[in-house]
Design a protein around this motif. Sequence first.
Motif, PDB file in Angstrom:
ATOM      1  N   ARG A 124       1.125 -19.165  -2.840  1.00 52.56           N
ATOM      2  CA  ARG A 124       1.790 -17.860  -2.834  1.00 52.56           C
ATOM      3  C   ARG A 124       0.792 -16.787  -3.248  1.00 52.56           C
ATOM      4  NH1 ARG A 124       7.713 -16.082  -4.556  1.00 52.56           N
ATOM      5  NH2 ARG A 124       8.092 -18.015  -3.452  1.00 52.56           N
ATOM      6  N   TYR A 125       0.731 -15.719  -2.436  1.00 49.72           N
ATOM      7  CA  TYR A 125      -0.163 -14.588  -2.702  1.00 49.72           C
ATOM      8  C   TYR A 125       0.665 -13.330  -2.900  1.00 49.72           C
ATOM      9  CZ  TYR A 125      -3.921 -17.627  -1.296  1.00 49.72           C
ATOM     10  OH  TYR A 125      -4.807 -18.679  -1.230  1.00 49.72           O
ATOM     11  N   TYR A 126       0.334 -12.578  -3.932  1.00 47.75           N
ATOM     12  CA  TYR A 126       0.983 -11.306  -4.220  1.00 47.75           C
ATOM     13  C   TYR A 126       0.026 -10.175  -3.879  1.00 47.75           C
ATOM     14  CZ  TYR A 126       4.670 -13.774  -6.723  1.00 47.75           C
ATOM     15  OH  TYR A 126       5.713 -14.590  -7.045  1.00 47.75           O
ATOM     16  N   ILE A 127       0.537  -9.159  -3.203  1.00 43.00           N
ATOM     17  CA  ILE A 127      -0.261  -8.003  -2.813  1.00 43.00           C
ATOM     18  C   ILE A 127       0.297  -6.784  -3.533  1.00 43.00           C
ATOM     19  CG2 ILE A 127      -0.992  -6.514  -0.905  1.00 43.00           C
ATOM     20  CD1 ILE A 127      -0.182  -8.930   0.950  1.00 43.00           C
ATOM     21  N   LEU A 128      -0.576  -6.078  -4.230  1.00 46.39           N
ATOM     22  CA  LEU A 128      -0.213  -4.799  -4.832  1.00 46.39           C
ATOM     23  C   LEU A 128      -0.861  -3.705  -3.993  1.00 46.39           C
ATOM     24  CD1 LEU A 128       0.991  -3.047  -7.107  1.00 46.39           C
ATOM     25  CD2 LEU A 128      -1.146  -3.422  -8.385  1.00 46.39           C
ATOM     26  N   VAL A 129      -0.043  -2.866  -3.375  1.00 44.05           N
ATOM     27  CA  VAL A 129      -0.544  -1.700  -2.641  1.00 44.05           C
ATOM     28  C   VAL A 129      -0.402  -0.525  -3.595  1.00 44.05           C
ATOM     29  CG1 VAL A 129      -0.271  -0.198  -0.636  1.00 44.05           C
ATOM     30  CG2 VAL A 129       0.195  -2.650  -0.423  1.00 44.05           C
ATOM     31  N   HIS A 130      -1.518   0.111  -3.909  1.00 44.95           N
ATOM     32  CA  HIS A 130      -1.501   1.209  -4.872  1.00 44.95           C
ATOM     33  C   HIS A 130      -2.467   2.283  -4.413  1.00 44.95           C
ATOM     34  CE1 HIS A 130      -4.984  -0.837  -7.140  1.00 44.95           C
ATOM     35  NE2 HIS A 130      -4.523  -1.774  -6.350  1.00 44.95           N
ATOM     36  N   GLY A 131      -2.689   3.294  -5.252  1.00 41.91           N
ATOM     37  CA  GLY A 131      -3.504   4.424  -4.829  1.00 41.91           C
ATOM     38  C   GLY A 131      -4.684   4.687  -5.733  1.00 41.91           C
ATOM     39  N   PHE A 132      -5.625   5.427  -5.197  1.00 43.80           N
ATOM     40  CA  PHE A 132      -6.789   5.871  -5.959  1.00 43.80           C
ATOM     41  C   PHE A 132      -6.379   7.073  -6.815  1.00 43.80           C
ATOM     42  CE2 PHE A 132     -10.328   8.864  -6.293  1.00 43.80           C
ATOM     43  CZ  PHE A 132     -11.230   8.085  -7.003  1.00 43.80           C
TER      44      PHE A 132
END
Length: 178
Positions: A124-132
């Motif tokens: 299982r892989y978790y992806i965090l999409v966030h910003g600069f």
Amino acid sequence: DAPAPSPSQGITPQPSVLPSNDICIDAEEVFVGDETIGTTVGARFDGVETCGTSNTGPGVWYYFIGTGQQIIVDTCSSETDYDSKITVFRGASCSSLSCVGGDDDGCDGSTRSSYDFPSVNGARYYILVHGFSFKIGDFSLSITEDTMVINGPRCRLFLLTILGPLYTIYCFITRLIS
């Protein structure tokens, strides 16, 4: 009661609804081959460790199951309208995450992000999409298998060093036809 200040008075209104996948335990399931539209608008800052890139902006969470192939996770689409970052973790749950890696600005000179890595079948892989720098916005998250392992980061560096401009042309053409 006094009326609420207007945006012209220097206060930016905050959305009243958090994204449904604002925290890791509420990660949205996605699948290899998917392209998912999302937003970090209204999300809260996630206090995760630096993993390939620093964590400096609010983010939202996704998860998928590894296929045993090289995986590319990216926000390279023109639908991504802000300076995005991607961080990938591996773990059976949010309480057992280990860093896989991440990226900031890896989409061919843009402020969008792309990260590729070898996945473990069934993991299982978790992806965090966030910003600069606290940037927020809308994005398109794509998860694909890299069928041309030659595009992996180690091969890319080796080939660029050895072949230089020829590899750049090869890379451009293969991305156009794939």
